[in-house]
Enzyme design. Sequence first.
Site, PDB file in Angstrom:
ATOM      1  N   GLY A  18      60.534  18.756  18.361  1.00 22.19           N
ATOM      2  CA  GLY A  18      59.509  19.053  17.368  1.00 22.19           C
ATOM      3  C   GLY A  18      59.308  17.858  16.458  1.00 22.19           C
ATOM      4  N   CYS A  19      58.806  18.125  15.294  1.00 22.90           N
ATOM      5  CA  CYS A  19      58.519  17.076  14.327  1.00 22.90           C
ATOM      6  C   CYS A  19      59.764  16.252  14.032  1.00 22.90           C
ATOM      7  CB  CYS A  19      58.005  17.720  13.045  1.00 22.90           C
ATOM      8  SG  CYS A  19      57.728  16.555  11.708  1.00 22.90           S
TER       9      CYS A  19
END
Length: 179
Positions: A18-19
């Site tokens: 993810g981020c």
Amino acid sequence: MTTQNLQPTFEKAIFAGGCFWCMVEPFDSLPGIEKVISGYTGGHVENPTYEQVLTHNTGHTEAVEITYDPKIFPYEKLVEIYWQVTDPTDAFGQFQDRGDNYRPVIFYTTPEQKIIAQKAKKEMQDSGRFDQQIVTQIESAQPFYPAEDYHQDFYKKDPARYALEQGARKEFQEEHWEE
């Protein structure tokens, strides 16, 4: 005793989950961790920018490159933490971050890392902790390109925004990992 035995021998681990803003802090303060860099990997464009990666046309995913001393903090423990800060059942992003540039991938840098990651993935699937298939990919490391400076150590630079970004991830962790 020679000083050569006292010198750390650093290795690299690369994880996408993810981020990358949310992937630095869980590893950053562990013993034996030299540094954690946010960046991009797994794509076909050299030195991509954040804006290019967001277009979904570079093939890159946001990731962190961890430089660590395996004598102090072994790769197995890094992988264990990785599973706890990602959703291994979501191939199309992580939490509020959607798209291939947020897919979960363990990028191995050595044959030993590949074996450890594959074993850990099988153990995760067999554990019954999740009722869906574990879809995290295990791939050979590709060139890693550090992200722009404003992305580095984001959790330290903007703690309020980091806390907002972490909300869904923290809820997931509490549901699946708190005992």
